[in-house]
Scaffold this active site. Sequence first.
Site, PDB file in Angstrom:
ATOM      1  N   GLU A  61     -31.222 -59.159 -19.109  1.00  0.00           N
ATOM      2  CA  GLU A  61     -30.414 -58.496 -18.067  1.00  0.00           C
ATOM      3  C   GLU A  61     -29.228 -57.764 -18.690  1.00  0.00           C
ATOM      4  O   GLU A  61     -28.907 -56.631 -18.338  1.00  0.00           O
ATOM      5  CB  GLU A  61     -29.885 -59.523 -17.065  1.00  0.00           C
ATOM      6  CG  GLU A  61     -30.955 -60.258 -16.283  1.00  0.00           C
ATOM      7  CD  GLU A  61     -31.408 -61.555 -16.947  1.00  0.00           C
ATOM      8  OE1 GLU A  61     -31.545 -61.593 -18.186  1.00  0.00           O
ATOM      9  OE2 GLU A  61     -31.610 -62.526 -16.217  1.00  0.00           O
ATOM     10  N   CYS A  95     -25.089 -63.650 -17.415  1.00  0.00           N
ATOM     11  CA  CYS A  95     -25.677 -62.415 -16.868  1.00  0.00           C
ATOM     12  C   CYS A  95     -25.186 -62.172 -15.443  1.00  0.00           C
ATOM     13  O   CYS A  95     -24.966 -61.026 -15.047  1.00  0.00           O
ATOM     14  CB  CYS A  95     -27.202 -62.481 -16.909  1.00  0.00           C
ATOM     15  SG  CYS A  95     -27.839 -62.358 -18.591  1.00  0.00           S
TER      16      CYS A  95
HETATM   17  N1  THU Z   1     -32.955 -65.399 -21.106  1.00  0.00           N
HETATM   18  C1  THU Z   1     -32.880 -64.144 -20.578  1.00  0.00           C
HETATM   19  O1  THU Z   1     -33.164 -63.152 -21.246  1.00  0.00           O
HETATM   20  N2  THU Z   1     -32.481 -64.025 -19.295  1.00  0.00           N
HETATM   21  C2  THU Z   1     -32.188 -65.083 -18.465  1.00  0.00           C
HETATM   22  O2  THU Z   1     -31.756 -64.870 -17.344  1.00  0.00           O
HETATM   23  C3  THU Z   1     -32.419 -66.440 -18.927  1.00  0.00           C
HETATM   24  C4  THU Z   1     -32.578 -66.594 -20.385  1.00  0.00           C
HETATM   25  C5  THU Z   1     -33.415 -65.531 -22.486  1.00  0.00           C
HETATM   26  C6  THU Z   1     -32.370 -65.951 -23.481  1.00  0.00           C
HETATM   27  C7  THU Z   1     -33.242 -66.589 -24.549  1.00  0.00           C
HETATM   28  O3  THU Z   1     -33.689 -65.585 -25.442  1.00  0.00           O
HETATM   29  C8  THU Z   1     -34.426 -67.144 -23.805  1.00  0.00           C
HETATM   30  O4  THU Z   1     -34.425 -66.492 -22.540  1.00  0.00           O
HETATM   31  C9  THU Z   1     -34.383 -68.646 -23.599  1.00  0.00           C
HETATM   32  O5  THU Z   1     -33.177 -69.042 -23.057  1.00  0.00           O
END
Ligand code: THU
Length: 139
Positions: A61, A95
């Site tokens: 995000e 985020c």
């Molecule tokens: N992650 C995201 O990209 N967005 C989210 O809203 C939740 C978590 C990613 C961060 C990390 O690379 C992986 O998911 C596991 O936490």
Amino acid sequence: MSVEKNNDWPQLIASAQQGYHNAYAPYSKFQVGAAAMTEQGTIVSGCNVENASYGLTVCAERNCIAQAVIQGQQTFSSMVVYTEQEKLTPPCGACRQVIAEFFAPEAQVMAVNHLDNRKVWTVAELLPDAFTPKNLLEQ
Ligand code: THU
């Protein structure tokens, strides 16, 4: 806008899915794609980018929003977060704060997965009483 009236969802979901496939998540193996509709009607996508120094990981995000800002877009109407997890992926706390910076409280954020399970929140539902630029302007 009601969830049904947002005609942008199919395009946003397709772009978030594309972002998902670019995710760099060798440590968690948890790939995430995001896409946002800008005020100008263009779609920007992003993915999570992890790092060997784990704490430097940036979520899909936030990368999506940063990508749009780099392109000169700072206002958005909706966002989609796509994963291939049975349990839908809501935006993390960090985020939510960044989304609240650039999206109106009534803007919609959808989590969707490969099974087409969906959940939609408004930004205000994700982060009630957010601290935003408005707080600073009131000084
Ligand atoms: N992650 C995201 O990209 N967005 C989210 O809203 C939740 C978590 C990613 C961060 C990390 O690379 C992986 O998911 C596991 O936490």
